[in-house]
Design an enzyme around this catalytic site. Structure first.
Site, short mmCIF file in Angstrom:
data_model
loop_
_atom_site.label_atom_id
_atom_site.label_comp_id
_atom_site.label_asym_id
_atom_site.label_seq_id
_atom_site.Cartn_x
_atom_site.Cartn_y
_atom_site.Cartn_z
N ASN A 9 24.65 -3.43 67.68
CA ASN A 9 24.26 -3.53 69.37
C ASN A 9 23.05 -3.03 69.05
O ASN A 9 22.63 -1.89 69.41
CB ASN A 9 25.45 -2.52 70.06
N LYS A 11 20.87 -3.00 71.79
CA LYS A 11 20.61 -2.46 73.09
C LYS A 11 19.22 -3.06 73.56
O LYS A 11 19.00 -4.22 73.45
CB LYS A 11 20.67 -0.89 72.91
N HIS A 96 30.45 -0.97 77.85
CA HIS A 96 29.83 -0.11 77.13
C HIS A 96 29.62 1.32 78.08
O HIS A 96 29.19 1.07 79.17
CB HIS A 96 28.64 -0.42 76.59
N GLU A 98 27.03 3.07 78.25
CA GLU A 98 25.74 3.18 79.02
C GLU A 98 25.97 2.28 80.25
O GLU A 98 25.21 2.84 81.31
CB GLU A 98 24.70 2.72 78.08
N GLU A 180 34.53 4.50 71.55
CA GLU A 180 33.28 5.27 71.43
C GLU A 180 33.37 6.53 72.26
O GLU A 180 32.90 6.19 73.45
CB GLU A 180 32.20 4.19 71.85
N GLY A 186 24.52 7.81 70.27
CA GLY A 186 23.20 8.22 70.41
C GLY A 186 22.58 9.54 70.17
O GLY A 186 21.48 10.11 70.38
N SER A 225 27.24 7.18 66.73
CA SER A 225 26.38 7.69 65.74
C SER A 225 26.90 7.36 64.43
O SER A 225 26.90 8.29 63.33
CB SER A 225 26.11 9.27 65.65
P1 PGA Z 1 24.83 4.61 68.30
O1 PGA Z 1 25.50 3.66 69.50
O2 PGA Z 1 25.43 4.07 66.90
O3 PGA Z 1 23.35 4.76 68.29
O4 PGA Z 1 25.38 5.88 68.69
C1 PGA Z 1 26.53 3.19 69.26
C2 PGA Z 1 26.85 2.21 70.69
O5 PGA Z 1 26.48 2.69 71.54
O6 PGA Z 1 27.65 1.33 70.50
#
Ligand code: PGA
Length: 264
Positions: A9, A11, A96, A98, A180, A186, A225
């Site tokens: 992903n 983003k 997601h 976010e 997640e 992140g 992460s």
């Molecule tokens: P990240 O993001 O690996 O940067 O923590 C994962 C995600 O948001 O799908």
């Protein structure tokens, strides 16, 4: 059960030329016939076409990061599921964290998105997970195992029941769940193997309860992460069917190594 999944992903990162370079490098390194796991690249909308061209002829598939919950009409700035299919997507990520937490997406909107995506034939990755405050509240009840579990599982149950409630047994075969934990996305913080195992087992049970015929075949990914340094440990959890990778999917070297670990 289908193959394990490695989903990148990207983003809101990468201009078209950068996206072309990264996807081209991944195809080169993996080889067009790579099939040890299913790899899905999820660039921003603006790079769907260039990435689609780079991966065409390979086993890598294309996904989108979001979709709108209506098919067409006066919804300025939105993109529908048929448009994603038209742009070459086989996959879409819905819900997601976010989008839930920064952009205020609700369970109801997510339910619409999931239903329409599935009805348009998109394989749909539904993201679910608890916040740090929700986990801490559950952990604070550690002396009472039942209360701890019920607090820990409750946000996940709500998210899954709400999003998948309208689906039938056949439609649910196009669903993948990505667990997640919001506090791990992140942040560099990781859930432990035991924490991942506990939630994945719970999701497996919940899906079997909701969809006795096909719930067992729904793949459950871990995300938050994921890096080269922890991928082996994460994939060693039996219930993990793959990973949803953010930051580490933006580097060809780390994403390639993650894919190889998922492929086994
Ligand atoms: P990240 O993001 O690996 O940067 O923590 C994962 C995600 O948001 O799908």
């Amino acid at each position: 059960m289908d193959k394990k999944l490695a989903v990148g992903n990207w983003k809101m990162n990468l201009l078209r030329e950068e996206a072309r370079e990264l996807s081209g490098a991944i195809v080169n390194l993996l080889g067009e016939d790579y099939e040890d796991c299913q790899v899905v690249l999820v660039p921003p909308y603006t790079a769907l076409d260039v990435v689609g061209s780079c991966i065409s002829g390979s086993n890598i598939e294309l996904g989108a990061q979001n979709v709108f919950g209506r098919t067409m009409g006066a919804f300025t700035g939105e993109v529908s599921a048929p448009m994603l299919v038209d742009a070459g997507c086989r996959w879409v990520i819905v819900g997601h964290s976010e989008r839930r937490h920064i952009l205020g997406e609700t369970d109801e909107q997510i339910r619409e998105k999931v239903s329409l995506s599935v009805s348009c034939g998109l394989k749909t990755i539904l993201c679910v997970g608890e916040t740090e405050a929700q986990r801490e509240e559950a952990v604070s009840r550690s002396e009472d195992a039942l209360a701890r579990k019920s607090l820990l599982f409750s946000p996940i149950r709500t998210q899954i029941e709400s999003a998948l409630g309208p689906l039938d047994e056949k439609q649910v075969s196009d669903i993948v769940i990505a667990y997640e934990p919001v506090w791990a996305i992140g942040t560099g913080k990781n859930a432990t193997s035991l924490e991942i195992e506990e939630i994945h087992q719970y999701i497996t049970e919940l899906l079997a309860e909701m969809f006795p015929g096909s719930g067992n075949n729904v793949r459950i990914l871990y995300g938050g992460s994921v890096k080269t340094g922890n991928i082996e440990k994460i994939m060693s959890v039996e219930e993990v069917d793959g990973v949803l990778v953010g930051g580490a999917s933006l580097s060809v070297d780390s994403f390639f190594r993650i894919i190889k670990s998922v492929g086994g």
